[in-house]
Design an enzyme around this catalytic site. Structure first.
Site, short mmCIF file in Angstrom:
data_model
loop_
_atom_site.label_atom_id
_atom_site.label_comp_id
_atom_site.label_asym_id
_atom_site.label_seq_id
_atom_site.Cartn_x
_atom_site.Cartn_y
_atom_site.Cartn_z
N GLY A 147 0.84 -1.19 0.00
CA GLY A 147 0.00 0.00 0.00
C GLY A 147 0.87 1.24 0.00
N GLN A 202 3.18 9.94 1.13
CA GLN A 202 4.45 9.19 1.08
C GLN A 202 5.27 9.52 -0.16
OE1 GLN A 202 2.41 5.22 2.06
NE2 GLN A 202 4.41 5.04 3.02
N CYS A 232 6.04 -0.12 7.13
CA CYS A 232 5.66 1.05 6.33
C CYS A 232 6.83 1.41 5.43
CB CYS A 232 5.33 2.21 7.25
SG CYS A 232 4.88 3.72 6.38
N LEU A 233 6.55 1.68 4.17
CA LEU A 233 7.62 2.04 3.24
C LEU A 233 8.31 3.33 3.67
CD1 LEU A 233 6.04 1.13 -0.21
CD2 LEU A 233 7.67 -0.19 1.13
N HIS A 261 -4.14 1.37 7.73
CA HIS A 261 -2.80 1.96 7.73
C HIS A 261 -2.72 3.11 6.72
CE1 HIS A 261 1.76 1.43 7.77
NE2 HIS A 261 1.57 2.19 6.71
N GLU A 262 -3.25 2.87 5.52
CA GLU A 262 -3.14 3.90 4.47
C GLU A 262 -4.06 5.09 4.75
OE1 GLU A 262 -0.65 3.67 2.66
OE2 GLU A 262 -0.25 1.56 3.04
N HIS A 318 -2.43 7.47 7.01
CA HIS A 318 -1.46 8.35 6.33
C HIS A 318 -2.11 9.65 5.84
CE1 HIS A 318 2.42 6.38 6.02
NE2 HIS A 318 1.89 5.24 5.62
ZN ZN Z 1 2.76 3.43 5.59
#
Ligand code: ZN
Length: 160
Positions: free
Chosen positions: A46, A51, A89-90, A131-132, A135
């Site tokens: 995701g 991000q 998380c990226l 999670h997304e 963000h």
């Molecule tokens: Zn993330």
């Protein structure tokens, strides 16, 4: 399509709230394509607008269930249950930690054609949606982590 730079923890953009999208312009379409490419390149499941430095309410998700989900202006309608599991998380590379999330989520969003739809997800998809969506409001999983952040042990862990 192009791989965009992923913002990492400490970047103040990750802490800002995102604006809703009013229409899917060619630029937004390009953004969505780039977000998928960026996410796949980084082996994530995701990715959210901030991000890649874009403060708009757009999320892409692919949990390997055969679908590429695009969620524009997502709004979580219902959550069921809770499960604690490791999450990554990226934007927080190399780290993982335990986070409690619903096991089932129902979300309303718009797709890449600005058509409204509802999506229901279980387990990893539910976790990714939550999670997304966090963000888009400046939230990161480290805010919710239970116990210590841990180092990721293998390169194959599922980052979100
Ligand atoms: Zn993330």
């Amino acid at each position: 399509m192009a791989v965009r730079q992923i913002r990492v923890l400490g970047d103040e953009l990750l802490r800002k709230s995102c604006k809703p999208i009013k229409e899917v312009t060619p630029r937004i379409r390009q953004l969505i394509d780039d977000m998928f490419e960026t996410m796949y390149e980084a082996n994530g499941v995701g990715l959210a607008g901030p991000q890649v430095g874009i403060l708009k309410q757009v999320v892409v998700i692919d949990v390997d269930d055969g679908n590429q989900y695009v969620l524009i202006n997502p709004e979580i309608l219902e959550t069921v249950g809770s499960k604690t599991d490791y999450e990554g998380c990226l934007s927080i590379p190399g780290k993982t930690g335990k986070v409690t999330r619903p096991v089932h989520v129902k979300v309303r969003a718009f797709d890449e054609n600005m058509e409204p739809y509802e999506l229901e997800g279980d387990e990893l998809l539910a976790r990714a949606i939550c999670h997304e969506c966090d963000h888009l409001h400046g939230g990161l999983f480290v805010d919710l982590v239970e116990g210590e952040l841990e180092e990721v042990e293998t390169a194959e862990d599922e980052d979100e």
